[in-house]
Motif scaffolding. Structure first.
Motif, PDB file in Angstrom:
ATOM      1  N   THR A   6       0.821  -1.204   0.000  1.00 35.69           N
ATOM      2  CA  THR A   6       0.000   0.000   0.000  1.00 35.69           C
ATOM      3  C   THR A   6       0.861   1.263   0.000  1.00 35.69           C
ATOM      4  N   LEU A   7       0.361   2.285  -0.652  1.00 32.12           N
ATOM      5  CA  LEU A   7       1.030   3.578  -0.761  1.00 32.12           C
ATOM      6  C   LEU A   7       0.896   4.379   0.522  1.00 32.12           C
ATOM      7  N   THR A   8       1.963   5.060   0.884  1.00 33.92           N
ATOM      8  CA  THR A   8       1.913   6.073   1.927  1.00 33.92           C
ATOM      9  C   THR A   8       2.573   7.330   1.359  1.00 33.92           C
ATOM     10  N   LYS A  70       8.666 -12.743   4.838  1.00 28.56           N
ATOM     11  CA  LYS A  70       9.136 -13.912   5.590  1.00 28.56           C
ATOM     12  C   LYS A  70       9.740 -13.517   6.936  1.00 28.56           C
ATOM     13  N   LEU A  71      10.250 -12.298   7.013  1.00 23.18           N
ATOM     14  CA  LEU A  71      10.814 -11.799   8.270  1.00 23.18           C
ATOM     15  C   LEU A  71       9.741 -11.212   9.189  1.00 23.18           C
ATOM     16  N   GLY A  72       8.512 -11.194   8.739  1.00 23.50           N
ATOM     17  CA  GLY A  72       7.435 -10.631   9.543  1.00 23.50           C
ATOM     18  C   GLY A  72       7.333  -9.126   9.458  1.00 23.50           C
ATOM     19  N   ILE A  73       7.973  -8.538   8.466  1.00 19.78           N
ATOM     20  CA  ILE A  73       7.948  -7.083   8.275  1.00 19.78           C
ATOM     21  C   ILE A  73       6.803  -6.736   7.335  1.00 19.78           C
ATOM     22  N   SER A  74       6.053  -5.694   7.685  1.00 17.72           N
ATOM     23  CA  SER A  74       4.937  -5.231   6.854  1.00 17.72           C
ATOM     24  C   SER A  74       5.322  -3.903   6.205  1.00 17.72           C
ATOM     25  N   PRO A  75       5.908  -3.954   5.019  1.00 17.59           N
ATOM     26  CA  PRO A  75       6.336  -2.716   4.373  1.00 17.59           C
ATOM     27  C   PRO A  75       5.200  -2.023   3.622  1.00 17.59           C
ATOM     28  N   TYR A  76       5.467  -0.804   3.226  1.00 13.63           N
ATOM     29  CA  TYR A  76       4.595   0.004   2.378  1.00 13.63           C
ATOM     30  C   TYR A  76       5.475   0.522   1.252  1.00 13.63           C
ATOM     31  N   PHE A  77       4.961   1.385   0.404  1.00 16.79           N
ATOM     32  CA  PHE A  77       5.849   2.139  -0.467  1.00 16.79           C
ATOM     33  C   PHE A  77       5.464   3.596  -0.357  1.00 16.79           C
ATOM     34  N   TRP A  78       6.449   4.473  -0.477  1.00 17.25           N
ATOM     35  CA  TRP A  78       6.242   5.899  -0.284  1.00 17.25           C
ATOM     36  C   TRP A  78       6.469   6.620  -1.604  1.00 17.25           C
ATOM     37  N   ARG A  79       5.615   7.581  -1.849  1.00 19.70           N
ATOM     38  CA  ARG A  79       5.774   8.422  -3.034  1.00 19.70           C
ATOM     39  C   ARG A  79       5.566   9.867  -2.624  1.00 19.70           C
ATOM     40  N   ASN A  82       6.474  15.009  -5.948  1.00 21.42           N
ATOM     41  CA  ASN A  82       7.243  15.209  -7.179  1.00 21.42           C
ATOM     42  C   ASN A  82       7.846  13.908  -7.707  1.00 21.42           C
ATOM     43  N   SER A  83       7.195  12.807  -7.451  1.00 25.56           N
ATOM     44  CA  SER A  83       7.471  11.487  -8.038  1.00 25.56           C
ATOM     45  C   SER A  83       8.673  10.717  -7.489  1.00 25.56           C
ATOM     46  N   ALA A  84       9.256  11.152  -6.399  1.00 27.76           N
ATOM     47  CA  ALA A  84      10.263  10.307  -5.753  1.00 27.76           C
ATOM     48  C   ALA A  84       9.518   9.112  -5.161  1.00 27.76           C
ATOM     49  N   GLU A  85      10.114   7.925  -5.258  1.00 21.46           N
ATOM     50  CA  GLU A  85       9.438   6.735  -4.737  1.00 21.46           C
ATOM     51  C   GLU A  85      10.430   5.836  -4.017  1.00 21.46           C
ATOM     52  N   LEU A  86      10.140   5.580  -2.748  1.00 23.55           N
ATOM     53  CA  LEU A  86      10.964   4.687  -1.932  1.00 23.55           C
ATOM     54  C   LEU A  86      10.304   3.317  -1.919  1.00 23.55           C
ATOM     55  N   SER A 114      15.870  11.638  -0.789  1.00 23.12           N
ATOM     56  CA  SER A 114      14.732  12.535  -0.600  1.00 23.12           C
ATOM     57  C   SER A 114      13.929  12.146   0.648  1.00 23.12           C
ATOM     58  N   PHE A 115      13.686  10.855   0.830  1.00 23.95           N
ATOM     59  CA  PHE A 115      12.953  10.362   1.999  1.00 23.95           C
ATOM     60  C   PHE A 115      13.716  10.700   3.281  1.00 23.95           C
TER      61      PHE A 115
END
Length: 157
Positions: A6-8, A70-79, A82-86, A114-115
């Motif tokens: 999911t996006l954040t 598999k490590l139990g981490i729940s990541p997101y993606f960040w934008r 101005n279109s930078a995306e982590l 940027s992040f």
């Protein structure tokens, strides 16, 4: 069969409250099945065919997503606006930790920078074909880990 990322666009604790559920990425839960589903020949990967280099990043991101789950981490993606995306910011306790995945040895990542500048993370990661390393990126203590060592990420966190 798939993972939904999911996006954040903003960062805060808890990270799950700063998401936009209407915008997401989908990753296959098995890279071998992904390769077969999209018709990517195995020899293109082994021989690093010139035509494969464009898709190599997507395969790498999918691999990293699988390992994080598999490590139990729940990541997101960040934008950013101005279109930078982590690739994979995630929450660990009261910290938000940025993680950028790179398919090659070049780990220059403008979006990661940027992040880090915007959110002042104390710790972050870049995973790539490079060996283990450490440096400061905009005051963020950044570890570089080889892709095959993602399973050791909890030891660095």
């Amino acid at each position: 069969m798939i993972y939904r990322l999911t996006l954040t666009t903003n960062i805060g604790i808890p990270l799950s409250c700063f998401t936009d559920d209407s915008y997401f990425k989908v990753y296959m839960a098995d890279i071998g099945l992904m390769r077969a589903k999209i018709g990517l020949p195995i020899d293109a990967i082994w021989n690093e065919s010139g035509m494969y280099h464009t898709f190599k990043g997507a395969v790498t991101e999918n691999y990293v997503m699988n390992e994080l789950v598999k490590l139990g981490i729940s990541p997101y993606f960040w934008r950013s606006q101005n279109s930078a995306e982590l690739d994979f910011p995630f929450q660990h306790g009261s910290r938000i930790i940025p993680l950028e995945a790179k398919a090659k040895e070049n780990t220059k990542a403008k979006s990661y920078l940027s992040f880090c500048q915007k959110f002042k993370s104390e710790l972050g990661f870049k995973v790539s074909m490079k060996n283990v390393g450490f440096n400061l990126v905009a005051q963020t203590h950044t570890y570089t880990l080889p892709l095959y060592m993602i399973w050791r990420l909890p030891e660095y966190v």
